[in-house]
Design a protein around this motif. Structure first.
Motif, PDB file in Angstrom:
ATOM      1  N   ALA A  40       0.819  -1.209   0.000  1.00 28.08           N
ATOM      2  CA  ALA A  40       0.000   0.000   0.000  1.00 28.08           C
ATOM      3  C   ALA A  40       0.851   1.255   0.000  1.00 28.08           C
ATOM      4  N   PHE A  41       1.959   1.257   0.757  1.00 28.03           N
ATOM      5  CA  PHE A  41       2.772   2.471   0.830  1.00 28.03           C
ATOM      6  C   PHE A  41       3.392   2.811  -0.523  1.00 28.03           C
ATOM      7  N   VAL A  42       4.004   1.834  -1.171  1.00 32.38           N
ATOM      8  CA  VAL A  42       4.618   2.105  -2.468  1.00 32.38           C
ATOM      9  C   VAL A  42       3.548   2.497  -3.484  1.00 32.38           C
ATOM     10  N   ALA A  43       2.378   1.864  -3.403  1.00 33.58           N
ATOM     11  CA  ALA A  43       1.300   2.209  -4.325  1.00 33.58           C
ATOM     12  C   ALA A  43       0.794   3.623  -4.084  1.00 33.58           C
ATOM     13  N   LEU A  44       0.635   4.014  -2.818  1.00 37.86           N
ATOM     14  CA  LEU A  44       0.114   5.364  -2.573  1.00 37.86           C
ATOM     15  C   LEU A  44       1.103   6.440  -2.997  1.00 37.86           C
ATOM     16  N   SER A  45       2.408   6.165  -2.871  1.00 41.27           N
ATOM     17  CA  SER A  45       3.378   7.135  -3.372  1.00 41.27           C
ATOM     18  C   SER A  45       3.334   7.201  -4.894  1.00 41.27           C
ATOM     19  N   GLY A  46       3.067   6.055  -5.550  1.00 40.15           N
ATOM     20  CA  GLY A  46       2.883   6.070  -6.996  1.00 40.15           C
ATOM     21  C   GLY A  46       1.621   6.808  -7.417  1.00 40.15           C
ATOM     22  N   VAL A  47       0.556   6.685  -6.615  1.00 36.65           N
ATOM     23  CA  VAL A  47      -0.669   7.438  -6.895  1.00 36.65           C
ATOM     24  C   VAL A  47      -0.395   8.936  -6.775  1.00 36.65           C
ATOM     25  N   LEU A  48       0.434   9.325  -5.811  1.00 44.15           N
ATOM     26  CA  LEU A  48       0.797  10.741  -5.694  1.00 44.15           C
ATOM     27  C   LEU A  48       1.520  11.242  -6.944  1.00 44.15           C
ATOM     28  N   LEU A  49       2.390  10.397  -7.521  1.00 45.96           N
ATOM     29  CA  LEU A  49       3.048  10.766  -8.784  1.00 45.96           C
ATOM     30  C   LEU A  49       2.008  11.082  -9.852  1.00 45.96           C
ATOM     31  N   ALA A  50       1.038  10.191 -10.003  1.00 46.24           N
ATOM     32  CA  ALA A  50       0.001  10.388 -11.019  1.00 46.24           C
ATOM     33  C   ALA A  50      -0.893  11.577 -10.681  1.00 46.24           C
ATOM     34  N   TRP A  51      -1.180  11.774  -9.406  1.00 46.80           N
ATOM     35  CA  TRP A  51      -2.035  12.858  -8.961  1.00 46.80           C
ATOM     36  C   TRP A  51      -1.407  14.211  -9.274  1.00 46.80           C
TER      37      TRP A  51
END
Length: 374
Positions: free
Chosen positions: A299-310
């Motif tokens: 979840a942590f790595v995914a949420l940081s990746g979502v921040l990139l896209a955001w």
């Protein structure tokens, strides 16, 4: 993509999050209290923020290659200082410098991907490069299992590997020397203050999520060892599981495309919250702890990746600058969270601290976009 992921693995998974991995050894060697341990972790996060600002300006001026070497050089220098630490103050200095390497790595690699990877493949490439954190965490966990007491030699090895992978990434990138203005592909706005108003909602979400995630990254292994009574070999294996699960987070670009930013953000932060609370409640039970760390790691790595896209969605013409602002927000949250959770742990116990961390992650889910952006 491979060399970029290797830089992320070393700067994040080893030089930055290695502090939490080796916290039991540091506490034994230097007599650190939970509050002092949290303050040292916060110093590394502060160094990250400063390096991210400097690196994003280097990228904006067409000097992304210098930003990459700033990342690798900082991680190497800080790791050497940790390896040679003789007291708590010298350890704190080394952790601050080592943690700053990760701050420079993200803007540099956003630019490197933009220079080297064809535009249609960049979102997937950014997610996979970002997933290198998990590989670094696995490597650190295996090292602890192999030579648990040789932490000084381990950190000296981090320094050598930092320089090697940086050189490899440099050779594999097609650098462009032109300034990356707001209209440039993968460029960054030269003034982060101009970007912040356009990133209000994701910035608030990043601050809250960072504060909540500080619990696991800073205190998880020490919690399982001291409160849970698990042997070092078991906690080392569990740390490897945390990192291996983080590799799945590299698929965040696919997740955003499939379900949109709002659902992707809420899903990832709520999964991180569940893992945090479960670990705090059952730190001495191997199976629940394994489930908790696997859940949190991915979840942590995914949420940081979502921040990139955001950030790229909010300011598409300045993706690198938006990334720097949001990752600084995530890290400021981690710095504040590390200190606050350390103090709360001393005052009310670790379970209360981990429950508070989980609550912060749940609150951050409410900051998701109102509309379903893809």
């Amino acid at each position: 993509m491979v060399s970029g992921a290797a830089v992320i693995a070393v700067t994040y998974g080893l030089a930055r999050y290695g502090y939490g991995l080796y916290l039991p050894q540091f506490r034994a060697a230097f007599g650190l209290s939970p509050g002092a341990a949290g303050a040292i972790a916060a110093g590394g996060y502060v160094g990250y923020c400063g390096a991210a600002v400097v690196a994003s300006r280097l990228v904006g001026g067409g000097r992304a290659r210098r930003a990459l070497w700033a990342a690798g050089g900082s991680a190497a220098l800080g790791s050497i200082l940790v390896a040679a630490a003789w007291d708590g103050a010298s350890l704190a200095t080394g952790a601050l410098i080592a943690g700053s390497g990760a701050g420079a790595a993200t803007p540099a690699l956003v630019a490197a991907v933009a220079h080297t990877i064809p535009l249609p493949d960049q979102p997937r490439a950014q997610g996979l490069v970002n997933g290198g954190t998990g590989a670094g965490v696995v490597g650190g966990g295996l090292l602890v299992l192999s030579v648990p007491e040789a932490w000084r030699w381990s950190w000296a090895g981090f320094a050598v590997v930092s320089l090697l992978v940086t050189a490899c990434a440099d050779r594999r990138t097609r650098w462009r020397s032109v300034p990356e203005g707001p209209a440039g592909r993968g460029g960054t706005d030269p003034d982060e203050r101009a970007l912040a108003p356009r990133l209000g909602r994701p910035l608030v979400a990043a601050l809250l999520a960072g504060a909540g995630c500080a619990g696991v990254w800073t205190f998880a292994r020490d919690l399982m060892t001291a409160d849970g009574g698990l042997p070092p070999a078991v906690t080392g294996l569990l740390w490897c599981l945390l990192g291996a699960a983080g590799l799945l987070g590299g698929l965040s670009g696919v997740l955003v495309r499939r379900v949109g930013l709002r659902v992707a953000w809420r899903t990832t932060v709520l999964a991180a919250a569940a893992g945090t609370v479960l670990l705090g409640a059952l730190p001495g039970a191997v199976v629940p702890a394994a489930i908790a760390l696997a859940c949190f790691g991915s979840a942590f790595v995914a949420l940081s990746g979502v921040l990139l896209a955001w950030g790229a969605q909010r300011v598409p013409a300045a993706a690198a600058g938006a990334t720097a602002v949001l990752f600084i927000g995530l890290t400021v949250g981690q710095a504040v969270g590390a200190v606050a959770l350390g103090v709360l742990s001393e005052a009310a116990g670790t379970l209360t601290a981990f429950l508070a961390a989980g609550t912060l992650l749940v609150v951050s889910a409410a900051a998701a976009e109102r509309r379903q952006g893809r």
